[in-house]
Design an enzyme around this catalytic site. Structure first.
Site, PDB file in Angstrom:
ATOM      1  CG  PHE A 141      -1.857   1.226   1.177  1.00 30.43           C
ATOM      2  CD1 PHE A 141      -2.972   1.225   0.349  1.00 30.43           C
ATOM      3  CD2 PHE A 141      -1.586   2.364   1.920  1.00 30.43           C
ATOM      4  CE1 PHE A 141      -3.810   2.344   0.272  1.00 30.43           C
ATOM      5  CE2 PHE A 141      -2.414   3.480   1.852  1.00 30.43           C
ATOM      6  CZ  PHE A 141      -3.528   3.468   1.029  1.00 30.43           C
ATOM      7  CG  ASP A 167       5.484   3.464   1.961  1.00 32.16           C
ATOM      8  OD1 ASP A 167       5.466   4.023   3.078  1.00 32.16           O
ATOM      9  OD2 ASP A 167       4.509   3.454   1.184  1.00 32.16           O
ATOM     10  CE  LYS A 205      -1.095   5.555   7.799  1.00 33.57           C
ATOM     11  NZ  LYS A 205      -0.753   5.056   6.477  1.00 33.57           N
TER      12      LYS A 205
HETATM   13  C1  LIG Z   1      -0.994   5.330   5.062  1.00 31.54           C
HETATM   14  C2  LIG Z   1       0.056   4.913   4.109  1.00 31.54           C
HETATM   15  C3  LIG Z   1       0.349   5.674   2.968  1.00 31.54           C
HETATM   16  C4  LIG Z   1      -0.461   6.871   2.570  1.00 31.54           C
HETATM   17  O1  LIG Z   1      -0.352   7.915   3.489  1.00 31.54           O
HETATM   18  P1  LIG Z   1      -1.398   9.127   3.416  1.00 31.54           P
HETATM   19  O2  LIG Z   1      -0.905  10.060   4.481  1.00 31.54           O
HETATM   20  O3  LIG Z   1      -2.752   8.577   3.678  1.00 31.54           O
HETATM   21  O4  LIG Z   1      -1.290   9.714   2.059  1.00 31.54           O
HETATM   22  C5  LIG Z   1       1.412   5.269   2.168  1.00 31.54           C
HETATM   23  N1  LIG Z   1       2.130   4.176   2.467  1.00 31.54           N
HETATM   24  C6  LIG Z   1       1.878   3.421   3.560  1.00 31.54           C
HETATM   25  C7  LIG Z   1       2.723   2.224   3.849  1.00 31.54           C
HETATM   26  C8  LIG Z   1       0.809   3.741   4.398  1.00 31.54           C
HETATM   27  O5  LIG Z   1       0.524   2.965   5.450  1.00 31.54           O
END
Ligand SMILES: *Cc1c(COP(=O)(O)O)cnc(C)c1O
Length: 391
Positions: free
Chosen positions: A137, A222, A253
């Site tokens: 994701f 990520d 986050k």
């Molecule tokens: C939540 C998340 C995103 C997206 O972050 P947003 O602040 O919602 O744009 C991208 N990568 C990972 C692994 C995530 O958990």
């Protein structure tokens, strides 16, 4: 705020807010530490942590916010400000590898900086493709859903952005076979979050590093969900395979504990690839956001919260494994996925009815993503409420 009832507030959403989320029928009005209260005054233990955001719990940012709000909130990236410089220095020191940061406002945007970095890196050689993984994701921007290895986020928004292909997670042979003449980078979550808390195998990350070195690709992590101490290490990859240093990384986050901020980091010599005029964000790295992030990181260090995340995470996982009905527990620190025979959304509802907030992932997994400063008593209380919900 105005003392509306829960149903009145839900009514506002039905009429005025786009229905992009499958929301639970819960309306929250205030929080303190690991607890939140709904519009009826019912108390909950928040082990969703705003989806891995509230690393210090609720209502923990007031003094940092107020202090900086009275000095300088925003002044644009046409100029220099101390908090942005200090936060970049702090992040680079925490990574422990020479590099530089770019600031933005969310995880999706932090990953956008990585895609652009990869394209700039590969441009002169005609390489632009980024390999990502099945069940990954990476956010909901158009490039984000193109990068994400899940069909459900793409559906209805085709055509996807060109230049992303997905390969099976933890399968090195598949990655080696997938690298082509257009491949510029590999992007991976060291611990997959949204699809159910799946750590990468250490030897898989080691193999990716070797492939990237041999084939001239960037290795990008990520860390939007797994970073900022959640796994018990500031960088999740240090909890998975501490020797496998990436070329670039994204955060968001938990970075400012609930105040919006995102960041990308790249190591030397890639740190200067995105030169003047190549990338920007109006709100990126405001003095306010950076001062709050700095105060959150200082608190994590001062209170030894990464050690707390390691210790209480291990305690939570051990206790969760003993709960009848639990079929698997995976995780690192306070990033924990619990599988049961039950579908996750009904289970999340049952847990909420017993005063415990959790976050679903995949189909049969619920995530425990509490603040890094939870106590043993809160952990035990959460396990008790979860066991009741599952019974
Ligand atoms: C939540 C998340 C995103 C997206 O972050 P947003 O602040 O919602 O744009 C991208 N990568 C990972 C692994 C995530 O958990």
């Amino acid at each position: 705020m105005r003392g509306m009832t829960g149903p009145e507030i839900i009514g506002l959403f039905d009429k005025y807010v786009m229905p992009t989320y499958g929301r639970y029928p819960l309306v929250f009005v205030r929080g303190k530490g690991t607890r939140v209260w709904d519009a009826d005054g019912k108390e909950y233990l928040d082990f969703g942590g705003g989806i891995a955001v509230n690393v210090l719990g609720h209502a923990a940012l007031a003094s940092a916010l107020a202090k900086q709000a009275d000095i300088l909130v925003h002044c644009s990236n046409l100029y220099y400000t101390e908090p942005q410089g200090l936060l970049a220095k702090k992040l680079v020191e925490l990574v422990g590898v020479e590099g530089k940061c770019f600031f933005c406002n969310s995880g999706g945007e932090a990953n956008e900086a990585l895609y652009k970095l990869a394209r700039k890196f590969g441009h002169d050689a005609g390489k632009y493709e980024v390999l990502t993984f099945t069940n990954s994701f990476h956010g909901r921007t158009l490039a984000g859903i193109s990068a994400t290895g899940q069909e459900k986020v793409k559906k209805g928004f085709e055509p996807m952005v060109d230049g992303f292909r997905h390969v099976p997670f933890n399968d090195l042979d598949a990655v080696a076979a997938a690298i082509g003449p257009k491949t510029a980078a590999i992007l991976i979550e060291p611990v997959q979050g949204e699809s159910g808390i799946t750590p990468a195998k250490p030897e898989f990350l080691r193999g990716l590093r070797k492939l990237c070195d041999e084939r001239g690709l960037l290795l990008m992590y990520d860390e939007v969900q797994c970073g900022i101490g959640r796994t018990g290490e500031f960088c999740a990859w240090r909890a998975v395979a501490p020797d496998v240093v990436p070329d670039a990384m994204s955060w968001a986050k938990g970075l400012a504990g609930g105040f919006p901020i995102g960041a990308a980091w790249a190591r030397k010599p890639y740190a200067d690839l995105l030169g003047p005029g190549s990338h920007a964000s109006t709100f990126g790295g405001t003095p306010l956001a950076c001062a709050v992030a700095l105060s959150v990181i200082e608190e994590i260090e001062k209170e030894n919260l990464m050690a707390n995340a390691r210790g209480l995470g291990a305690h939570l996982m051990a206790k969760l494994r003993l709960v009848p009905g639990v079929t698997a527990v995976r995780g690192l620190g306070v990033m924990i996925g619990v599988d049961t025979a039950m579908e996750n959304r009904p289970l999340v509802n049952k847990a909420a009815a017993r005063g415990l907030l959790l976050v679903p992932a995949g189909t049969n997994t619920v995530r425990f993503l509490p603040p890094l400063n939870i106590t043993m008593a809160e952990a035990d209380e959460a396990v008790g409420r979860f066991a009741e919900a599952l019974a």
